[in-house]
Scaffold this active site. Structure first.
Site, PDB file in Angstrom:
ATOM      1  CG  HIS A  51      -1.983  -1.016   1.190  1.00  0.00           C
ATOM      2  ND1 HIS A  51      -3.133  -0.897   1.935  1.00  0.00           N
ATOM      3  CD2 HIS A  51      -2.093  -2.181   0.515  1.00  0.00           C
ATOM      4  CE1 HIS A  51      -3.913  -1.943   1.718  1.00  0.00           C
ATOM      5  NE2 HIS A  51      -3.292  -2.742   0.850  1.00  0.00           N
ATOM      6  CD  GLU A  53      -1.837   4.865   3.064  1.00  0.00           C
ATOM      7  OE1 GLU A  53      -2.929   5.445   3.116  1.00  0.00           O
ATOM      8  OE2 GLU A  53      -1.659   3.828   2.379  1.00  0.00           O
ATOM      9  CB  CYS A  84      -1.950   2.027   5.840  1.00  0.00           C
ATOM     10  SG  CYS A  84      -1.672   1.209   4.244  1.00  0.00           S
TER      11      CYS A  84
END
Length: 154
Positions: A51, A53, A84
């Protein structure tokens, strides 16, 4: 200034779609400078943890040479998912700026509500079967850690 960093994260999300990734972008900022800015790479890398992040945190930690990012901020094009959010807490980032929220993500097909519900549930009542094994052996590792004089707390 902070709106400019958010615009960069949002622009990264839009560019990431063109690169074959998901519509998410994140930037880690320290002292008014972007340390890292990444887009989601789940499908390109076949990595469900890739992801935006998480990737931005990993890159920032490498660039800064430390895992503790308590003097940084993170800007995300969308409210961080549970994974995240956990990574942000583990990195000790004290401020999260986000644009779209979890409902906006849900409307685009990224629904995290089941994960939020599962986290709140007792482990024995989760949809994924959870089985505890060899707890005593694992606890011995924690006991060793407690006594280890050279540990770095995180």
């Amino acid at each position: 200034m902070i709106e400019n960093f958010m615009k960069i994260a949002i622009d990264e999300a839009a560019l990431n779609i063109d690169r074959g990734g998901g519509p998410f972008g994140a930037a880690v900022v320290k002292d008014g400078k972007i340390i890292s800015c990444r887009g989601n790479r789940v499908t390109q890398d076949n990595d469900p943890t890739a992801h935006a992040e998480v990737l931005a945190i990993r890159e920032a930690a490498q660039i800064l040479g430390r895992w503790d990012l308590s003097d940084c901020e993170i800007y995300s094009s969308c409210e961080p998912c549970p994974m995240c959010l956990g990574a942000i807490y583990w990195a000790h980032i004290p401020v999260i700026y986000f644009a779209a929220n979890r409902e906006d993500a849900k409307n685009a097909g990224f629904d995290d509500s089941e994960i939020y519900d599962e986290i709140a549930a007792d482990p024995g009542n989760r949809k994924i079967k959870m089985v505890s094994l060899l707890r005593e052996k694992a606890v011995a590792g924690f006991e060793k850690w407690i006594k280890f004089p050279a540990k770095e707390r995180y």
